[in-house]
Design a protein around this motif. Sequence first.
Motif, PDB file in Angstrom:
ATOM      1  N   PRO A  75     -33.656  38.911  42.754  1.00  0.00           N
ATOM      2  CA  PRO A  75     -33.444  38.925  44.379  1.00  0.00           C
ATOM      3  C   PRO A  75     -31.958  38.805  44.644  1.00  0.00           C
ATOM      4  O   PRO A  75     -31.092  38.286  44.102  1.00  0.00           O
ATOM      5  N   ARG A  76     -31.724  39.322  45.852  1.00  0.00           N
ATOM      6  CA  ARG A  76     -30.352  39.558  46.445  1.00  0.00           C
ATOM      7  C   ARG A  76     -29.929  38.073  47.061  1.00  0.00           C
ATOM      8  O   ARG A  76     -30.890  37.546  47.874  1.00  0.00           O
ATOM      9  N   VAL A  77     -28.667  37.657  46.956  1.00  0.00           N
ATOM     10  CA  VAL A  77     -28.244  36.543  47.974  1.00  0.00           C
ATOM     11  C   VAL A  77     -27.053  36.949  48.632  1.00  0.00           C
ATOM     12  O   VAL A  77     -26.045  37.449  48.111  1.00  0.00           O
ATOM     13  N   TYR A  78     -27.391  37.041  49.886  1.00  0.00           N
ATOM     14  CA  TYR A  78     -26.175  37.709  50.819  1.00  0.00           C
ATOM     15  C   TYR A  78     -25.775  36.778  51.718  1.00  0.00           C
ATOM     16  O   TYR A  78     -26.354  36.170  52.441  1.00  0.00           O
ATOM     17  N   LYS A  79     -24.470  36.347  51.740  1.00  0.00           N
ATOM     18  CA  LYS A  79     -23.798  35.484  52.509  1.00  0.00           C
ATOM     19  C   LYS A  79     -22.918  35.863  53.697  1.00  0.00           C
ATOM     20  O   LYS A  79     -21.868  36.634  53.478  1.00  0.00           O
ATOM     21  N   ILE A  80     -23.177  35.629  54.837  1.00  0.00           N
ATOM     22  CA  ILE A  80     -22.428  36.225  55.729  1.00  0.00           C
ATOM     23  C   ILE A  80     -22.166  34.849  56.713  1.00  0.00           C
ATOM     24  O   ILE A  80     -22.485  33.927  56.810  1.00  0.00           O
ATOM     25  N   VAL A  81     -20.763  34.954  57.375  1.00  0.00           N
ATOM     26  CA  VAL A  81     -20.234  34.157  58.362  1.00  0.00           C
ATOM     27  C   VAL A  81     -20.222  34.497  59.766  1.00  0.00           C
ATOM     28  O   VAL A  81     -20.117  35.780  59.999  1.00  0.00           O
ATOM     29  N   LEU A  82     -20.873  33.795  60.638  1.00  0.00           N
ATOM     30  CA  LEU A  82     -20.660  34.255  62.018  1.00  0.00           C
ATOM     31  C   LEU A  82     -19.578  33.231  62.655  1.00  0.00           C
ATOM     32  O   LEU A  82     -19.681  32.185  62.637  1.00  0.00           O
ATOM     33  N   THR A  83     -18.598  34.212  63.248  1.00  0.00           N
ATOM     34  CA  THR A  83     -17.438  33.342  63.925  1.00  0.00           C
ATOM     35  C   THR A  83     -17.016  34.134  65.260  1.00  0.00           C
ATOM     36  O   THR A  83     -17.793  34.946  65.720  1.00  0.00           O
ATOM     37  N   GLY A  84     -16.194  33.264  65.886  1.00  0.00           N
ATOM     38  CA  GLY A  84     -15.991  34.082  67.014  1.00  0.00           C
ATOM     39  C   GLY A  84     -15.352  32.721  68.259  1.00  0.00           C
ATOM     40  O   GLY A  84     -15.723  31.745  67.875  1.00  0.00           O
ATOM     41  N   GLY A  85     -14.894  33.301  69.181  1.00  0.00           N
ATOM     42  CA  GLY A  85     -14.407  31.988  70.358  1.00  0.00           C
ATOM     43  C   GLY A  85     -15.751  31.640  70.878  1.00  0.00           C
ATOM     44  O   GLY A  85     -17.091  32.080  70.653  1.00  0.00           O
ATOM     45  N   PRO A  86     -15.533  30.741  71.818  1.00  0.00           N
ATOM     46  CA  PRO A  86     -16.748  29.857  72.490  1.00  0.00           C
ATOM     47  C   PRO A  86     -17.430  31.226  73.328  1.00  0.00           C
ATOM     48  O   PRO A  86     -17.048  32.162  73.931  1.00  0.00           O
ATOM     49  N   CYS A  87     -18.966  30.896  73.514  1.00  0.00           N
ATOM     50  CA  CYS A  87     -19.840  31.816  74.411  1.00  0.00           C
ATOM     51  C   CYS A  87     -19.818  33.083  73.749  1.00  0.00           C
ATOM     52  O   CYS A  87     -19.686  34.107  74.606  1.00  0.00           O
ATOM     53  N   GLY A  88     -19.818  33.572  72.427  1.00  0.00           N
ATOM     54  CA  GLY A  88     -19.791  34.955  71.817  1.00  0.00           C
ATOM     55  C   GLY A  88     -21.195  35.269  71.486  1.00  0.00           C
ATOM     56  O   GLY A  88     -21.308  36.387  71.517  1.00  0.00           O
ATOM     57  N   GLY A  89     -21.959  34.561  71.331  1.00  0.00           N
ATOM     58  CA  GLY A  89     -23.462  34.815  70.937  1.00  0.00           C
ATOM     59  C   GLY A  89     -23.856  34.250  69.551  1.00  0.00           C
ATOM     60  O   GLY A  89     -24.864  34.946  69.240  1.00  0.00           O
ATOM     61  N   LYS A  90     -23.043  33.517  69.196  1.00  0.00           N
ATOM     62  CA  LYS A  90     -23.278  33.018  67.785  1.00  0.00           C
ATOM     63  C   LYS A  90     -24.781  32.508  67.595  1.00  0.00           C
ATOM     64  O   LYS A  90     -25.511  32.567  66.577  1.00  0.00           O
ATOM     65  N   THR A  91     -25.249  31.412  68.413  1.00  0.00           N
ATOM     66  CA  THR A  91     -26.181  30.875  68.469  1.00  0.00           C
ATOM     67  C   THR A  91     -27.670  31.748  68.469  1.00  0.00           C
ATOM     68  O   THR A  91     -28.545  31.762  67.787  1.00  0.00           O
ATOM     69  N   THR A  92     -27.542  32.811  69.410  1.00  0.00           N
ATOM     70  CA  THR A  92     -28.278  33.718  69.612  1.00  0.00           C
ATOM     71  C   THR A  92     -28.544  34.636  68.339  1.00  0.00           C
ATOM     72  O   THR A  92     -29.524  34.980  67.929  1.00  0.00           O
ATOM     73  N   ILE A 164     -28.087  34.041  53.785  1.00  0.00           N
ATOM     74  CA  ILE A 164     -27.510  32.754  54.150  1.00  0.00           C
ATOM     75  C   ILE A 164     -26.342  32.935  55.292  1.00  0.00           C
ATOM     76  O   ILE A 164     -25.415  33.782  55.067  1.00  0.00           O
ATOM     77  N   ILE A 165     -27.007  32.429  56.479  1.00  0.00           N
ATOM     78  CA  ILE A 165     -25.916  32.573  57.599  1.00  0.00           C
ATOM     79  C   ILE A 165     -25.229  31.421  57.840  1.00  0.00           C
ATOM     80  O   ILE A 165     -25.749  30.206  58.153  1.00  0.00           O
ATOM     81  N   CYS A 166     -23.707  31.480  57.730  1.00  0.00           N
ATOM     82  CA  CYS A 166     -22.978  30.308  58.070  1.00  0.00           C
ATOM     83  C   CYS A 166     -22.109  30.553  59.304  1.00  0.00           C
ATOM     84  O   CYS A 166     -21.678  31.421  59.886  1.00  0.00           O
ATOM     85  N   ASP A 167     -22.607  29.348  60.094  1.00  0.00           N
ATOM     86  CA  ASP A 167     -21.954  29.350  61.412  1.00  0.00           C
ATOM     87  C   ASP A 167     -20.715  28.875  61.284  1.00  0.00           C
ATOM     88  O   ASP A 167     -20.135  27.586  61.241  1.00  0.00           O
ATOM     89  N   ARG A 168     -19.777  29.675  61.447  1.00  0.00           N
ATOM     90  CA  ARG A 168     -18.486  29.687  60.916  1.00  0.00           C
ATOM     91  C   ARG A 168     -18.017  29.231  59.350  1.00  0.00           C
ATOM     92  O   ARG A 168     -19.126  29.011  58.817  1.00  0.00           O
ATOM     93  N   ASN A 199     -13.699  36.080  48.308  1.00  0.00           N
ATOM     94  CA  ASN A 199     -15.054  35.856  47.221  1.00  0.00           C
ATOM     95  C   ASN A 199     -15.977  35.045  47.801  1.00  0.00           C
ATOM     96  O   ASN A 199     -17.068  35.107  46.989  1.00  0.00           O
ATOM     97  N   ARG A 200     -15.923  34.318  48.610  1.00  0.00           N
ATOM     98  CA  ARG A 200     -16.931  33.211  48.988  1.00  0.00           C
ATOM     99  C   ARG A 200     -18.110  33.820  49.631  1.00  0.00           C
ATOM    100  O   ARG A 200     -19.354  33.452  49.638  1.00  0.00           O
ATOM    101  N   TYR A 201     -17.582  34.598  50.602  1.00  0.00           N
ATOM    102  CA  TYR A 201     -18.604  35.411  51.403  1.00  0.00           C
ATOM    103  C   TYR A 201     -18.755  36.896  51.295  1.00  0.00           C
ATOM    104  O   TYR A 201     -17.555  37.442  51.015  1.00  0.00           O
ATOM    105  N   ASN A 202     -19.870  37.382  51.514  1.00  0.00           N
ATOM    106  CA  ASN A 202     -20.036  38.556  51.424  1.00  0.00           C
ATOM    107  C   ASN A 202     -19.554  39.506  52.697  1.00  0.00           C
ATOM    108  O   ASN A 202     -19.203  40.628  52.547  1.00  0.00           O
ATOM    109  N   GLN A 203     -19.697  38.969  53.773  1.00  0.00           N
ATOM    110  CA  GLN A 203     -19.390  39.844  55.001  1.00  0.00           C
ATOM    111  C   GLN A 203     -19.144  38.755  56.484  1.00  0.00           C
ATOM    112  O   GLN A 203     -19.572  37.671  56.361  1.00  0.00           O
ATOM    113  N   ILE A 204     -18.087  39.231  57.024  1.00  0.00           N
ATOM    114  CA  ILE A 204     -17.699  38.287  58.316  1.00  0.00           C
ATOM    115  C   ILE A 204     -17.899  39.150  59.692  1.00  0.00           C
ATOM    116  O   ILE A 204     -17.690  40.292  59.724  1.00  0.00           O
TER     117      ILE A 204
END
Length: 497
Positions: A75-92, A164-168, A199-204
Amino acid sequence: MATTADQVMAPALVPTTNRQQSKLNVGPMLQQNCTTLSSESNPKKKKEQKQHQLESIVKSPSGKLNEMPNLKTKPRVYKIVLTGGPCGGKTTGQSRLCTFFENLGWKVFRVPETATVLLSGGVKFSDLTAEEAKKFQENLIRTMVQIENTFFELGNSSTRDCLIICDRGVMDASAYIPKEKWEEMMAINKWNPVEMRDNRYNQILHLVSAANGAEDFYSTEKRKRIYQDHACRSEGVELARELDYKSAAAWVGHPYFDVIDNSTNFETKMNRMIESVCQKLGIDTRDRLQATSRKLKFLVKNLPPASEFPAFQDFDVVHHYLLSGGPKVQARLRKRGQNNHWSYIHTQRRPDVNNRERIEVKTQLTHRDYTNLLAQEDKAHFPIYKTRRCFLINNQYFQLDIYKEPCHSRCKNLILLETYSSLSGDALQKCMPTFLNIVKEVTGDPDYSMFNLSLRKDWKTCRSTAHGKQQKQQPQHQSPKSSPERQEYHPYEENSD
C-alpha cells in the motif's frame, strides 16, 4: 515532550511508498546487503557476496531490468500539505480530497491544523513578545510533528493505499516570525530544511487566498458568520495577502510544490487541486476532472545577478538514467540537496495499461537504496548536474535549471526555465519573470529533453535503448515518421523532477 532534533525529525525522515519509512524493499539486491558479521571478517566471502549482489542487480528474478516488484503490492502512503493564506479553500479542499480518494478505495486521514487548536485556547499572537512568539512557534512545531507522526504511523500500518492530508506543515511556522529568529531556532534544534520541508512530505499544495485575485469573495464578517471554526481569525485583505505570500515563500524549494491560484472559479480551483495530486500519484482521472495545467519550458540566454531575483532557494541536483526493461520504459534517479543534506527520488516512466498515455511513478528513497540502484546506471547517458533555483513570482512557481560540468558539450552554459500553468498568451506573459532574458519557448522540443541532453551520442542519428545499446539505423528509404519503433517512445514528453 522530547525536544532533540532526532526525536522531532526521525519518525518521518524518509517516507516511502511501502509500509516501512526508513527501508525500501527493492527485491534481492537489498537483501544481499544484510551480510553477517562473519562475512564482514572474511574478505574472500565478502568479495563473492559483492559479485553475487551485482549479478542480482543486473538481472531481477523476473528477468527484467530496473524492476522493483514488491513496491507494486505494498500500500502507498502519500503525505500532502494544504497551505495558503486565509480564505483560500483549505477546509473545502480537505473535504473534496477526502471524498475523491475514499471513492477510489483509499484510506484518508486528515491532520488538524495545530495553530488553530492552540490559538482557539485563548492565545493571541499579537499580544506575544518577540521571544514569546519564537518560543510559541518552537513548541507549535514540536506539537505539530508529534500529531503528524501519530497519523503517519497509522498510515504505515494501513492495509490500503493511504492519503494523509496535513492542514499546514512545519515550514508554515516560518511565516510568522522574523527570518533571523527562525534561523536561530533551526540552529538551536539542529533542524534543517531538507528534512523538514523536502523529505517529510510528498507534495505541497498552496491554495491562494481569495484576498489575492478573488477579493469579491473575501469577507471577514461573512467568514466569521459561516465558518465558526475559523472565528479566531479576522485578517483584513492586506494582511491576508501578506500572510498568503509568506506562507508560499516558506515552501519554496520543495520538489513538488504546486500553487493553485484564483484564475478560475472556485469549483474549478478544487478540481485543479485534486488533479494536481492525481498527476503526482500517476492516477488517471480521464474525464472526471478538467484538463488544466501543463509543463512549460523556456530557454534562457544568461543568468542575471542574484540581486535581481525574488527570494529563492538553490539546490544541487544530480540525475542518473538507469537501465530499464524495454524501449517503452524510462527510469532515472535524482539526488537533490542543500548544504550536504540530500533527498533521493526514483522515477519510472511507462505507458498506462491501454498503452495510450505515459505515467510517471515516483518513489522516495533512502541513501542506501539510492546507492544500490546506481549500479544500474545506463552508460549510454551522461549524469546530469544542475543548480536548480526555485522562486515564486506573480503567484507562479518557477524552477530555473542551470546545467553544470562535467557534461556533454551540448549542455554547457545551458539554462532552462520550467513552470506549470493553465494560462496562455498575454495572461501567461504577464506572469513570466521580466528579469530573465528568455530566448524562446522550447516545450516539447526534443533538443531540450533531459533524456536527449544526457545521451553520449547524438539523439538525431541514434537512439539509446533502455539497455544502453545503440539502435539499428533506419533504412534510408524509410521515413522516420512511418517507423512504429520511433513512435513507441517520446522522451521529450518527460517531466523533469
